[in-house]
Design an enzyme around this catalytic site. Structure first.
Site, short mmCIF file in Angstrom:
data_model
loop_
_atom_site.label_atom_id
_atom_site.label_comp_id
_atom_site.label_asym_id
_atom_site.label_seq_id
_atom_site.Cartn_x
_atom_site.Cartn_y
_atom_site.Cartn_z
N HIS A 93 0.79 -1.23 0.00
CA HIS A 93 0.00 0.00 0.00
C HIS A 93 0.83 1.29 0.00
O HIS A 93 0.52 2.25 0.72
CB HIS A 93 -0.97 0.00 1.18
CG HIS A 93 -2.03 -1.06 1.12
ND1 HIS A 93 -2.48 -1.61 -0.06
CD2 HIS A 93 -2.75 -1.68 2.10
CE1 HIS A 93 -3.42 -2.51 0.19
NE2 HIS A 93 -3.59 -2.59 1.50
N HIS B 272 -9.71 2.07 0.19
CA HIS B 272 -9.62 0.99 1.17
C HIS B 272 -10.69 1.07 2.26
O HIS B 272 -10.41 0.77 3.44
CB HIS B 272 -8.22 0.98 1.78
CG HIS B 272 -7.73 -0.37 2.20
ND1 HIS B 272 -8.19 -1.01 3.32
CD2 HIS B 272 -6.82 -1.20 1.65
CE1 HIS B 272 -7.55 -2.18 3.44
NE2 HIS B 272 -6.72 -2.32 2.44
N GLU C 277 -11.39 -3.80 -3.08
CA GLU C 277 -10.45 -2.81 -3.59
C GLU C 277 -10.21 -3.04 -5.06
O GLU C 277 -9.55 -4.00 -5.45
CB GLU C 277 -9.12 -2.93 -2.85
CG GLU C 277 -9.23 -2.94 -1.34
CD GLU C 277 -8.05 -3.68 -0.70
OE1 GLU C 277 -6.90 -3.42 -1.08
OE2 GLU C 277 -8.27 -4.52 0.18
C1 BGC Z 1 -4.62 -6.54 2.16
C2 BGC Z 1 -4.49 -7.25 3.47
C3 BGC Z 1 -3.99 -6.28 4.48
C4 BGC Z 1 -4.91 -5.08 4.53
C5 BGC Z 1 -4.32 -3.96 5.33
C6 BGC Z 1 -5.57 -5.41 2.30
O1 BGC Z 1 -5.65 -4.70 1.13
O2 BGC Z 1 -5.04 -7.40 1.14
O3 BGC Z 1 -3.60 -8.34 3.37
O4 BGC Z 1 -3.86 -6.86 5.73
O5 BGC Z 1 -5.08 -4.54 3.29
O6 BGC Z 1 -4.63 -3.92 6.58
#
Ligand code: BGC
Length: 358
Positions: free
Chosen positions: A110, A184, A322
């Protein structure tokens, strides 16, 4: 004057990174009420009616900015430059090797340590029409920020209507780079996170998903969902297969995978997923131009976070849908490209559409 009756209200939401940030309250009374901050482009609250007309919050988050500043699993945030994982935080582009933070075990997740979810976005426009309200957010990420090449100028429009949340993303760069932006929000249609999401019914219009290794990096295979727990081509309760005995479910601790709708981006926004919660009557559709969607069933929530209204977020109390390009694309040449070159414009769109039935 009719127009101003439900005007957007802007209030002080505190300070982040030495800048003051605001909270924008947008309402279509009895239809959709939302709060958004320009810190991280976070949607802090989103209320829609249940079958009795009761407006309740369908996203997870915190009451105060401080919650988001302390530690958050990306509740409600805008994610960039690269949503999802890049293996070992490394990729090669035009003969150069780039090193990114490894903030998720040995991988990059991310956008890094201080991704787009942790910066203050400039509000360049407030749209306040009768049935279209929202913000245009801008962030200029310096060349080399979080290890990525190129100065990236990103503009994200958040537009709300009486039944939808529409996101338009645009970005340009000063040098060849990679980009994969997403949103998210953690949804729980029961309202005010009153139960886990296992009783929600989900449809994903995708016949393929990406198997991962035990660090959640795609192996490169595009596997048919047919006859696996990953088959959501017909409506299915999330709880039905979330604990199935299956290697992939084991790696994710439940669903934490990318479903692939097409092997290339499309110019058309089309419906890719439908989520519904029978008891409340609330449903949500996801439409996007993106080729793929990560469905994360909130497996890592573990009751250590107390969110809005003193609600404890236990495992699977929220889920994310997402929209995105495929994870680790910078290292997987067979996946649709996430490369953005100088002179090009990254441009994509996603919308979440809400409805209520009896
Ligand atoms: C991911 C997870 C992750 C979360 C963040 C998601 O987009 O796929 O693996 O733990 O984001 O907290």
């Amino acid at each position: 004057n009719m127009k101003n009756e439900n005007a957007i209200i802007k209030t002080d939401f505190g300070n982040a990174n030495g800048k003051s940030v605001d909270l924008y309250s947008i309402q279509f009374p009895n239809e959709l009420e939302v709060q958004v901050t320009n810190y991280g482009g976070i949607v802090t609250s989103l209320k829609v009616p249940d079958k009795n007309g009761v407006m309740e919050d369908v996203v997870l988050g915190y009451d105060e900015l401080q919650g988001y500043l302390n530690e958050t699993p990306y509740f409600g945030a805008l994610i960039g430059r690269y949503g999802n994982r890049i293996a070992k935080g490394q990729f090669e582009l035009e003969g150069e090797t780039y090193d990114l933070a490894t903030n998720n075990n040995q991988n990059h997740l991310h956008g890094g340590i201080k991704g787009f979810d942790k910066v203050v976005w400039e509000v360049i426009e407030v749209v306040d029409e009768e049935n279209r309200k929202g913000l245009s957010l801008k962030y200029v990420s310096a060349d080399g920020e979080e290890g990525y090449p190129g100065e990236l100028t990103t503009i994200v429009d958040y537009i709300f209507t009486p039944n939808s949340f529409e996101i338009t993303y645009e970005a340009t760069t000063s040098k060849t780079t990679v980009v994969n932006l997403t949103q998210h929000s953690y949804f729980n249609l029961s309202g005010n996170a009153s139960e886990d999401i296992l009783g929600h019914e989900l449809t994903i219009n995708a016949s393929l998903f990406l198997p991962v290794d035990n660090t959640l990096i795609p192996t490169g295979e595009l596997r048919p969902v047919r006859d696996t727990p990953f088959d959501f081509t017909n409506p299915k309760l999330i709880g039905e297969d979330v604990n199935a005995t299956n290697e992939q479910i084991g790696f994710g601790g439940g669903f934490d995978h990318c479903w692939v709708m097409t092997e290339a981006p499309t110019a058309q926004i089309r419906k890719v997923a439908t989520l519904s919660h029978q008891q409340s009557g609330r449903s949500m559709e996801v439409h996007t131009k993106e080729p793929a969607i990560q469905f994360y069933s909130g497996n890592f929530l573990d009751g250590t976070i107390t969110g809005k209204n003193e609600k404890v977020y236990h495992q699977r109390y929220g889920l994310c849908l997402e929209t995105q390009h495929l994870p680790d694309s910078p290292n997987q040449g067979q996946f649709p490209s996430t490369v953005l070159k100088k002179g090009e414009t990254y441009s994509t769109a996603t919308k979440y559409v809400f409805s209520t039935s009896n």
